[in-house]
Design a protein around this motif. Structure first.
Motif, PDB file in Angstrom:
ATOM      1  N   VAL A   1      25.944  16.793  17.416  1.00 57.17           N
ATOM      2  CA  VAL A   1      25.502  15.717  18.307  1.00 57.17           C
ATOM      3  C   VAL A   1      24.001  15.879  18.512  1.00 57.17           C
ATOM      4  N   PHE A   2      23.270  14.765  18.461  1.00 53.61           N
ATOM      5  CA  PHE A   2      21.820  14.796  18.661  1.00 53.61           C
ATOM      6  C   PHE A   2      21.460  13.972  19.893  1.00 53.61           C
ATOM      7  N   ILE A   3      20.814  14.630  20.870  1.00 51.69           N
ATOM      8  CA  ILE A   3      20.295  13.958  22.056  1.00 51.69           C
ATOM      9  C   ILE A   3      18.833  13.626  21.765  1.00 51.69           C
ATOM     10  N   CYS A   4      18.486  12.349  21.750  1.00 52.81           N
ATOM     11  CA  CYS A   4      17.159  11.917  21.346  1.00 52.81           C
ATOM     12  C   CYS A   4      16.481  11.168  22.491  1.00 52.81           C
ATOM     13  N   ALA A   5      15.258  11.555  22.816  1.00 52.86           N
ATOM     14  CA  ALA A   5      14.566  10.912  23.933  1.00 52.86           C
ATOM     15  C   ALA A   5      13.084  11.217  23.872  1.00 52.86           C
ATOM     16  N   TYR A   6      12.293  10.312  24.404  1.00 52.40           N
ATOM     17  CA  TYR A   6      10.883  10.599  24.608  1.00 52.40           C
ATOM     18  C   TYR A   6      10.788  11.676  25.690  1.00 52.40           C
ATOM     19  N   PRO A   7       9.772  12.558  25.633  1.00 49.22           N
ATOM     20  CA  PRO A   7       9.647  13.607  26.651  1.00 49.22           C
ATOM     21  C   PRO A   7       9.700  13.044  28.073  1.00 49.22           C
TER      22      PRO A   7
END
Length: 316
Positions: free
Chosen positions: A69-75
């Motif tokens: 699972v990949f959690i992707c977000a801008y800082p």
């Protein structure tokens, strides 16, 4: 230095490799640029994380597992929050992870360091999709994309730079905001990053994406946690969801992480507790002047005019 003790050797850096941005007050930001990403020069000199110029290619070639699972977000968009919730859901536990999320941040390590982590692995990243493993599509990994209104992102990221000197910037809020709007900022600009991800989600229907909003998670954590559980296809009930919501409340997460430290180099210790500041929706109102807010809105309308994303800038 990672928690495994590694000090990463940067590739050769010449003066031609360094990009410098200077704000109106004379504060200079130094980066090494690679394919649209800006990596702080100071970070590279510390050996804090691998050099993007060579490691991005390794990350793109990383072997994935179907359970990844990949959690992707801008800082500063809620990465840690959603990572901890997701990890609890897939592990079936409300126990906090003993190590910080930085131990499974893709760009902070060489891919081979993840080989011994048992499945299911829950990664987190601030990278654009084009820099992530190509194997994601083949393995049909779950992808969670987190959004947060950009005014609160800007404020939170500014305060983050004050806690961690490896990040590059020593100027004040006024001049930082101009850098944020110009998109000469760590990793890449928020507007560019967000528009890229929107296009990726629209153009890659075979990949399983879930888009979350920080503000929705703040307003109704039970519903949003259940949404994540359903997306992941893991067993849960209302009692388990409520327990996760309590353990992953901002106050409890901040307390749980106070004792965690992450070694970015032999002389750079990161107090993970400092990653958590307020977590409030609408804190930007305490920082933006009226003219700054108007300037931000003008830039936002221009750069996001073709976007379908909708943001909540206040809950009251």
């Amino acid at each position: 230095m990672s928690e495994s003790g590694n000090v990463y050797q940067a590739d050769e850096i010449t003066d031609d490799d360094v990009t410098r941005f200077t704000d109106d007050a004379g504060n200079t930001v130094e980066y090494v640029e690679y394919d649209g990403l800006h990596q702080p020069l100071y970070e590279l000199k510390l050996g804090a994380v691998p050099d993007f110029r060579s490691n991005i290619k390794r990350i793109q070639g990383m072997a994935c597992r179907e359970s990844d699972v990949f959690i992707c977000a801008y800082p500063k968009s809620g990465t840690h929050w959603v990572w901890e919730i997701t990890r609890m859901l897939v592990k079936g536990t409300t126990e906090y992870e003993k190590e910080s999320k930085e131990t499974v941040t893709n760009e902070f390590h060489l891919p081979k360091e993840f080989d011994t982590i048992p499945s299911p692995r829950v990664f987190n990243t601030h990278l654009p999709f084009r820099h992530l493993p190509k194997d994601i599509a083949r393995r049909k990994c779950k992808m969670i994309f987190i959004q947060r209104n950009p005014k609160d992102v800007a404020v939170s990221f500014f305060n983050h730079t004050k806690n961690f000197d490896y990040l590059f910037y020593n100027g004040d809020w006024e001049h930082y905001l101009k850098l944020f709007l110009s998109e000469t900022i760590f990793y890449q600009g928020w507007f560019q990053y967000t528009k890229e991800w929107e296009a990726v989600i629209a153009d890659n229907p075979p990949i399983d994406f879930l888009t979350l909003y920080y503000e929705d998670l703040t307003k109704d954590p039970l519903a949003e946690i259940a949404k994540i559980g359903t997306f992941l296809g893991v067993p849960f009930d209302n009692t388990f969801v409520a327990a996760i919501a309590e353990k992953c409340s901002f106050k409890n997460l901040k307390t749980a992480n106070v004792s965690k430290e992450y070694s970015f180099s032999s002389n750079q210790q990161i107090d993970v507790g400092l990653m958590f500041r307020k977590g409030k929706v609408g804190d930007w109102k305490n920082w933006f002047t009226v003219s700054q807010s108007e300037e931000f809105d003008n830039v936002y309308r221009n750069k996001m005019k073709d976007s379908n994303f909708q943001y909540t800038f206040s809950l009251v």
